[in-house]
Design an enzyme around this catalytic site. Structure first.
Site, PDB file in Angstrom:
ATOM      1  N   LYS A 158       0.848  -1.200   0.000  1.00 10.20           N
ATOM      2  CA  LYS A 158       0.000   0.000   0.000  1.00 10.20           C
ATOM      3  C   LYS A 158       0.880   1.245   0.000  1.00 10.20           C
ATOM      4  O   LYS A 158       1.453   1.623   1.012  1.00 10.20           O
ATOM      5  CB  LYS A 158      -0.938   0.059   1.210  1.00 10.20           C
ATOM      6  CG  LYS A 158      -2.063   1.057   0.951  1.00 10.20           C
ATOM      7  CD  LYS A 158      -2.722   1.616   2.173  1.00 10.20           C
ATOM      8  CE  LYS A 158      -2.067   2.821   2.768  1.00 10.20           C
ATOM      9  NZ  LYS A 158      -1.977   4.022   1.896  1.00 10.20           N
ATOM     10  N   GLU A 214      -1.378   7.356  -0.309  1.00 10.89           N
ATOM     11  CA  GLU A 214      -2.436   7.812  -1.226  1.00 10.89           C
ATOM     12  C   GLU A 214      -2.029   9.100  -1.939  1.00 10.89           C
ATOM     13  O   GLU A 214      -2.585   9.447  -2.974  1.00 10.89           O
ATOM     14  CB  GLU A 214      -3.761   8.017  -0.469  1.00 10.89           C
ATOM     15  CG  GLU A 214      -3.734   9.035   0.665  1.00 10.89           C
ATOM     16  CD  GLU A 214      -3.307   8.427   2.008  1.00 10.89           C
ATOM     17  OE1 GLU A 214      -2.456   7.517   2.016  1.00 10.89           O
ATOM     18  OE2 GLU A 214      -3.831   8.881   3.046  1.00 10.89           O
ATOM     19  N   GLY A 230       6.538   5.619   8.044  1.00  3.06           N
ATOM     20  CA  GLY A 230       5.657   6.779   8.052  1.00  3.06           C
ATOM     21  C   GLY A 230       5.813   7.547   9.339  1.00  3.06           C
ATOM     22  O   GLY A 230       6.874   7.504   9.975  1.00  3.06           O
ATOM     23  N   GLY A 231       4.756   8.230   9.746  1.00  3.57           N
ATOM     24  CA  GLY A 231       4.827   9.086  10.920  1.00  3.57           C
ATOM     25  C   GLY A 231       4.690   8.314  12.227  1.00  3.57           C
ATOM     26  O   GLY A 231       4.141   7.210  12.265  1.00  3.57           O
ATOM     27  N   THR A 250       1.029   7.382  13.325  1.00  2.00           N
ATOM     28  CA  THR A 250       0.484   6.227  12.591  1.00  2.00           C
ATOM     29  C   THR A 250       1.175   4.939  13.033  1.00  2.00           C
ATOM     30  O   THR A 250       0.527   3.893  13.162  1.00  2.00           O
ATOM     31  CB  THR A 250       0.662   6.426  11.077  1.00  2.00           C
ATOM     32  OG1 THR A 250       0.238   7.735  10.722  1.00  2.00           O
ATOM     33  CG2 THR A 250      -0.145   5.409  10.297  1.00  2.00           C
ATOM     34  N   GLY A 251       2.464   5.021  13.280  1.00  2.00           N
ATOM     35  CA  GLY A 251       3.209   3.836  13.735  1.00  2.00           C
ATOM     36  C   GLY A 251       2.633   3.281  15.026  1.00  2.00           C
ATOM     37  O   GLY A 251       2.534   2.060  15.206  1.00  2.00           O
ATOM     38  N   GLU A 297       9.385   2.170  10.800  1.00  2.00           N
ATOM     39  CA  GLU A 297      10.401   3.225  10.661  1.00  2.00           C
ATOM     40  C   GLU A 297       9.652   4.545  10.697  1.00  2.00           C
ATOM     41  O   GLU A 297       8.835   4.832   9.824  1.00  2.00           O
ATOM     42  CB  GLU A 297      11.166   3.035   9.349  1.00  2.00           C
ATOM     43  CG  GLU A 297      12.517   3.720   9.371  1.00  2.00           C
ATOM     44  CD  GLU A 297      12.509   5.115   8.772  1.00  2.00           C
ATOM     45  OE1 GLU A 297      11.970   6.036   9.439  1.00  2.00           O
ATOM     46  OE2 GLU A 297      13.036   5.271   7.660  1.00  2.00           O
ATOM     47  N   CYS A 333      13.382  11.407   6.158  1.00  2.00           N
ATOM     48  CA  CYS A 333      13.334  10.968   7.560  1.00  2.00           C
ATOM     49  C   CYS A 333      14.679  11.163   8.245  1.00  2.00           C
ATOM     50  O   CYS A 333      14.741  11.397   9.443  1.00  2.00           O
ATOM     51  CB  CYS A 333      12.869   9.517   7.653  1.00  2.00           C
ATOM     52  SG  CYS A 333      13.812   8.388   6.636  1.00  2.00           S
ATOM     53  N   GLU A 384       9.387  16.465  14.601  1.00  2.00           N
ATOM     54  CA  GLU A 384       9.760  16.335  13.191  1.00  2.00           C
ATOM     55  C   GLU A 384       8.898  17.292  12.372  1.00  2.00           C
ATOM     56  O   GLU A 384       7.690  17.098  12.268  1.00  2.00           O
ATOM     57  CB  GLU A 384       9.525  14.889  12.765  1.00  2.00           C
ATOM     58  CG  GLU A 384      10.117  14.551  11.431  1.00  2.00           C
ATOM     59  CD  GLU A 384       9.869  13.109  11.038  1.00  2.00           C
ATOM     60  OE1 GLU A 384       8.755  12.600  11.266  1.00  2.00           O
ATOM     61  OE2 GLU A 384      10.786  12.482  10.480  1.00  2.00           O
TER      62      GLU A 384
HETATM   63  O1  TXE Z   1       2.242   9.973   7.271  1.00  2.00           O
HETATM   64  P1  TXE Z   1       1.396   8.721   7.649  1.00  2.00           P
HETATM   65  P2  TXE Z   1       1.729  11.401   6.855  1.00  2.00           P
HETATM   66  C1  TXE Z   1       6.270  11.985   9.140  1.00  2.00           C
HETATM   67  C2  TXE Z   1       6.352  13.468   8.877  1.00  2.00           C
HETATM   68  C3  TXE Z   1       4.993  13.797   8.438  1.00  2.00           C
HETATM   69  C4  TXE Z   1       4.186  12.894   9.343  1.00  2.00           C
HETATM   70  C5  TXE Z   1       2.821  12.572   8.852  1.00  2.00           C
HETATM   71  O2  TXE Z   1       6.664  14.167  10.060  1.00  2.00           O
HETATM   72  O3  TXE Z   1       4.659  15.136   8.589  1.00  2.00           O
HETATM   73  O4  TXE Z   1       4.936  11.715   9.406  1.00  2.00           O
HETATM   74  O5  TXE Z   1       2.882  12.241   7.498  1.00  2.00           O
HETATM   75  C6  TXE Z   1      -0.578   5.083   5.819  1.00  2.00           C
HETATM   76  N1  TXE Z   1      -3.293   2.293   9.149  1.00  2.00           N
HETATM   77  N2  TXE Z   1       6.695  11.168   8.040  1.00  2.00           N
HETATM   78  O6  TXE Z   1       0.467  11.810   7.537  1.00  2.00           O
HETATM   79  O7  TXE Z   1      -0.017   9.088   7.892  1.00  2.00           O
HETATM   80  C7  TXE Z   1      -0.673   6.203   4.828  1.00  2.00           C
HETATM   81  O8  TXE Z   1      -1.763   5.993   3.945  1.00  2.00           O
HETATM   82  C8  TXE Z   1      -2.484   1.900   8.145  1.00  2.00           C
HETATM   83  C9  TXE Z   1       7.891  10.436   8.274  1.00  2.00           C
HETATM   84  O9  TXE Z   1       1.708  11.437   5.400  1.00  2.00           O
HETATM   85  O10 TXE Z   1       2.146   8.015   8.701  1.00  2.00           O
HETATM   86  C10 TXE Z   1       0.679   6.113   4.157  1.00  2.00           C
HETATM   87  O11 TXE Z   1       0.684   5.037   3.208  1.00  2.00           O
HETATM   88  N3  TXE Z   1      -1.828   2.761   7.350  1.00  2.00           N
HETATM   89  C11 TXE Z   1       8.072   9.393   7.271  1.00  2.00           C
HETATM   90  C12 TXE Z   1       1.593   5.752   5.326  1.00  2.00           C
HETATM   91  O12 TXE Z   1       0.736   5.195   6.315  1.00  2.00           O
HETATM   92  C13 TXE Z   1      -2.003   4.076   7.561  1.00  2.00           C
HETATM   93  C14 TXE Z   1       7.689   9.685   5.893  1.00  2.00           C
HETATM   94  C15 TXE Z   1       2.337   6.939   5.928  1.00  2.00           C
HETATM   95  O13 TXE Z   1       1.406   7.917   6.272  1.00  2.00           O
HETATM   96  C16 TXE Z   1      -2.853   4.543   8.586  1.00  2.00           C
HETATM   97  C17 TXE Z   1       6.451  10.392   5.801  1.00  2.00           C
HETATM   98  C18 TXE Z   1      -3.495   3.582   9.404  1.00  2.00           C
HETATM   99  N4  TXE Z   1      -4.296   3.928  10.421  1.00  2.00           N
HETATM  100  C19 TXE Z   1       6.012  11.139   6.866  1.00  2.00           C
HETATM  101  N5  TXE Z   1      -2.828   5.889   8.559  1.00  2.00           N
HETATM  102  C20 TXE Z   1       9.403   8.674   7.348  1.00  2.00           C
HETATM  103  N6  TXE Z   1       9.597   7.876   8.385  1.00  2.00           N
HETATM  104  O14 TXE Z   1      10.215   8.785   6.462  1.00  2.00           O
HETATM  105  C21 TXE Z   1      -2.004   6.255   7.548  1.00  2.00           C
HETATM  106  N7  TXE Z   1      -1.502   5.155   6.943  1.00  2.00           N
END
Ligand code: TXE
Length: 493
Positions: free
Chosen positions: A176, A179, A229-230, A233-234, A251, A285, A386
């Site tokens: 996935k 989006e 991701g963030g 969400t993690g 991560e 990141c 961040e």
């Molecule tokens: O990330 P999300 P976002 C950080 C950065 C950014 C913040 C939020 O600070 O401002 O995170 O970014 C999927 N169950 N990073 O909101 O939401 C989502 O669809 C399952 C650091 O864009 O964490 C996408 O595919 N999946 C980072 C992915 O998670 C879910 C890089 C990341 O989105 C979900 C990007 C859920 N409940 C942002 N909710 C890095 N580590 O490099 C969302 N997603």
């Protein structure tokens, strides 16, 4: 409307169950690049079921290692064939410069080649248990059905760090992408199908994480979730997975210190601090967002940084003159702008940037100027959180111990940089820093053979390297007695 369906479920390209679509925006000018199918939770459940069936009943998990490696190599070859097209898609979708997208695709290719090689060299471990009749072996098996969730800043790179080892290990999976940036992943999955990935082994859904999250991460048919991701969400994903005791590797970004001692080489330090934070407009990141600089050189160092930052050419990624592109979306720029306002209200000194570029040609895109805040301290949120934008904060130190303390004073622990011409001090500081990657007199580099991942709230688990493959493998101990005899424990009968 898009021409071809964009979801791949059980080997069939399909549209969303409810016919839903999403418009993908070019952050350089706000135009619509494409319209893609947007999966429903039902589509996500079907994708997991297809991966489950391919794992439980399909041939892939038991396919000989050499054949699995050959598939990875074919994928790498097709990526090389389509490199330019993929790089252009990545730039249109993320806004990053074409030069950077090309480097990303080269890295994706090398990750597939790396795992094709590595998987062929893995051998079972044989243990001498002291009885020649007993064959004791520790073997690796694919962990099962994997859910691979990627972010928007390095869309194809991040998904490839997951798909390549998952395929090499013999797993089946649902990918996935974010989006916001699904285009390169859709193109990649089409290539993987062309390369011969068997039906159901690699499934693709895209759509909002909030909508699809539960179907993907609370699903008892899933054996492993790899997420980048963030932090927020993690945590949600880790909690969702806990109910089924599903293994998770996450991560979650970083707040990465770049420590500069007064004896560091000046030119490379200024240059790499600049690149380390402003590359891809800070949407990295491992961006070096916290400059921690020795007091005696701080004023001069910050002044030169600011003058270099003001000369960075901000513009559309497809323009070869641009050195950095826009932020990924309007919402994300609003978040970055909030952090700038916060920094000012917290008392940090705005040295440069902090605003959108004045060039009217850039007005339709989500651009933001490289920004430096001096005289920051550990109590400020812009130092601890961040921002994921082009914002550098500056803190000053006078002793080595203080530099280390500041470098570790973050809830994150992904990456750090240290710059000094004193090799012994460099080694001391590197070892004292609690971060997953530490660069000494360099910044930002990685290689497929070395593990990548975070200490503390930057996550758990590792990608790349042998550990990045081990995440996708279960360990099984096989005890085989070639001359069975009674245990003779219970003798009273
Ligand atoms: O990330 P999300 P976002 C950080 C950065 C950014 C913040 C939020 O600070 O401002 O995170 O970014 C999927 N169950 N990073 O909101 O939401 C989502 O669809 C399952 C650091 O864009 O964490 C996408 O595919 N999946 C980072 C992915 O998670 C879910 C890089 C990341 O989105 C979900 C990007 C859920 N409940 C942002 N909710 C890095 N580590 O490099 C969302 N997603």
């Amino acid at each position: 409307m898009n021409d071809e369906p964009d979801l791949l479920i059980g080997g069939a390209w399909t549209r969303a169950a409810d016919g839903g679509t999403r418009r993908i925006i070019n952050p350089a000018d706000g135009s619509v690049v494409a319209t893609v199918d947007e999966a429903t939770p039902e589509d996500a459940r079907r994708a997991v079921a297809a991966a489950r069936a391919a794992f439980d009943e399909g041939a892939w998990p038991a396919t000989p290692v050499a054949e699995r490696a050959a598939l990875l190599t074919r994928i790498a070859d097709l990526l090389a064939r389509d490199k330019e097209e993929l790089a252009r898609l990545e730039t249109a979708d993320t806004g990053k410069t074409l030069a950077e997208s090309r480097i990303d695709i080269d890295d994706v290719i090398s990750v597939f080649r790396y795992y094709a090689n590595l998987v062929g060299t893995q051998a079972d471990r044989v243990i001498d248990v002291g009885d020649p009749a007993v064959l004791s072996r520790v073997v690796r098996e694919p962990i099962g059905v994997c859910v691979l969730i990627a972010p928007w800043n390095y869309p194809l790179l991040q998904i490839s760090w997951k798909v390549a080892p998952a395929l090499a290990a013999g797993c089946t999976m649902v990918a996935k992408p974010s989006e916001v940036t699904p285009l390169s992943t859709i193109a990649f999955v089409r290539l993987a199908v062309e390369a011969g990935v068997p039906d159901g082994v690699l499934n693709l859904v895209q759509g909002s994480g909030a909508a699809l999250g539960e179907a993907l991460t609370s699903n008892p048919d899933v054996d492993f979730i790899s997420f980048t991701g963030g932090l927020a969400t993690g945590k949600i994903i880790s909690r969702a997975a806990a109910d089924n005791v599903t293994k998770v590797a996450v991560e979650l970004g970083g707040k990465n210190p770049h420590i500069v001692f007064a004896d560091a080489d000046w030119d490379s330090s200024v240059d790499q601090v600049l690149t380390g934070v402003f590359l891809h407009s800070g949407q990295v990141c491992s961006a070096g967002t916290r400059l921690i600089v020795e007091e005696s050189i701080a004023d001069d160092f910050v002044a030169e940084l600011a003058s270099r930052a003001e000369r960075i050419r901000v513009g559309p990624g497809l323009d070869p003159a641009s050195e950095t592109g826009p932020l990924v979306s309007e919402e994300h720029r609003a978040k970055v702008e909030n952090y700038v306002a916060l920094g000012i209200s917290e008392g940090a000194k705005l040295v440069t940037g902090g605003v959108r570029p004045s060039d009217p040609a850039l007005a339709a895109g989500y651009f933001f100027l490289p920004t430096i805040f001096d005289h920051c301290d550990r109590s400020m949120r812009i130092v601890q959180e961040e921002t994921f934008g082009p914002i550098l904060t500056v803190e000053r130190f006078t002793t080595e111990a203080e530099a280390i303390r500041l470098g570790n004073d973050t809830e994150y622990g992904l990456a750090a940089g240290v710059r000094t011409s004193d090799a012994a001090r460099g080694e001391r500081v590197v070892r004292a820093l609690r971060h997953g990657t530490v660069w000494l007199n360099d910044f930002g580099y990685y290689t497929p053979g070395a593990e990548w991942g975070g200490f503390k709230k930057s996550g758990n688990g590792r990608e790349l390297g042998p550990t990045g493959l081990a995440e996708y493998q279960e360990i099984k101990h096989i005890w085989h007695n070639t001359a069975p005899k009674p245990a003779e424990w219970f003798k009273g009968i």
